[in-house]
Every structure is written in C-alpha cells, then in structure tokens.
Design an enzyme around this catalytic site. Structure first.
Site, PDB file in Angstrom:
ATOM      1  N   ASP A   1     -49.889  14.877 -50.008  1.00 36.49           N
ATOM      2  CA  ASP A   1     -49.669  15.128 -48.351  1.00 36.49           C
ATOM      3  C   ASP A   1     -48.527  16.339 -48.759  1.00 36.49           C
ATOM      4  OD1 ASP A   1     -49.772  15.301 -45.766  1.00 36.49           O
ATOM      5  OD2 ASP A   1     -49.146  13.286 -45.461  1.00 36.49           O
ATOM      6  N   CYS A   4     -45.863  15.661 -45.600  1.00 35.45           N
ATOM      7  CA  CYS A   4     -45.623  14.200 -45.620  1.00 35.45           C
ATOM      8  C   CYS A   4     -44.211  14.006 -44.568  1.00 35.45           C
ATOM      9  CB  CYS A   4     -45.292  13.517 -46.595  1.00 35.45           C
ATOM     10  SG  CYS A   4     -45.110  11.612 -46.745  1.00 35.45           S
ATOM     11  N   THR A  53     -52.670  10.116 -47.855  1.00 37.38           N
ATOM     12  CA  THR A  53     -51.720  11.097 -46.957  1.00 37.38           C
ATOM     13  C   THR A  53     -50.844   9.808 -46.305  1.00 37.38           C
ATOM     14  OG1 THR A  53     -52.668  11.056 -44.772  1.00 37.38           O
ATOM     15  CG2 THR A  53     -53.161  12.797 -46.317  1.00 37.38           C
ATOM     16  N   CYS A  54     -49.653  10.202 -45.929  1.00 39.47           N
ATOM     17  CA  CYS A  54     -48.963   9.302 -45.198  1.00 39.47           C
ATOM     18  C   CYS A  54     -49.062   9.801 -43.727  1.00 39.47           C
ATOM     19  CB  CYS A  54     -47.558   9.347 -45.402  1.00 39.47           C
ATOM     20  SG  CYS A  54     -46.767  11.074 -45.302  1.00 39.47           S
ATOM     21  N   SER A  55     -50.187  10.393 -43.333  1.00 40.41           N
ATOM     22  CA  SER A  55     -50.277  11.035 -41.872  1.00 40.41           C
ATOM     23  C   SER A  55     -51.167   9.784 -41.227  1.00 40.41           C
ATOM     24  CB  SER A  55     -50.974  12.204 -41.690  1.00 40.41           C
ATOM     25  OG  SER A  55     -51.417  12.458 -40.554  1.00 40.41           O
TER      26      SER A  55
END
Length: 104
Positions: A1, A4, A53-55
């Site tokens: 990501d 991030c 991802t960290c989304s």
C-alpha cells in the site's frame, strides 16, 4: 500500500498533517490501480499477487482489485477461506469473496 496512513479520528494527531485532502483521494486510488496492474504484469507465470492495504476505503481496496480483474483476463480472485478458517468473507457487493480485516 503505497499511501499507507491511518484514517482520521483514531487519535493519531502527528499523522493528521500528512492526510490527503478530499481532492487527493481519487489520485491515490488511481496510483494504487496503476501499481497493482504493474505488479501483475511483473509476476512470473503461475505467480500469486496478494493485494493488501491499510486503507478502509473501497476505492483503494475492492475497486482496485476489480480494475485489475477487468483489465487482466488471466487474473482471478482466490478465496482465502482455507487459510483463515472462521474469518468472515467480505460482504462487499463489489467484490464477493474478498477478505476484509477490520482494525478492531
């Protein structure tokens, strides 16, 4: 990501200044899509691409994977159910079968 960052409102004040503006969000998703397609094309035959991802945003997550699946006819979504027994499958109508892990 590549982008991030923590979402706003999680008490992470030092990161707030680095948060994208509303106008930046479409560009971030577009960048994610371009990076994912490039990663797919760089895979060796039989390779596996894991998109994580960290989304928490659908446009940076499910929509990016959908764009890859639509652009690359040899790409396919593989279920993670066997690797994570008991983990809930995504209820996203945009990408059934995707695993979404929430921070809590």
């Amino acid at each position: 990501d590549a982008t991030c960052r923590p979402p706003r409102g999680l008490g992470l004040a030092k990161h707030i200044a680095a948060q994208p503006s509303v106008g930046d969000l479409a560009g971030i998703a577009e960048t994610q899509t371009r990076l994912t397609k490039a990663a797919w094309r760089a895979l060796r035959p039989g390779g596996v691409l894991v998109y994580s991802t960290c989304s928490l945003r659908v446009d940076e997550d499910e929509d990016v994977v959908v764009a890859l699946l639509e652009a690359e006819t040899d790409a396919a979504l593989e279920s993670l159910a066997d690797l994570y027994p008991g983990a809930p499958e995504s209820s996203s109508p945009r990408l059934p079968g995707a695993l979404r892990a929430w921070p809590q």
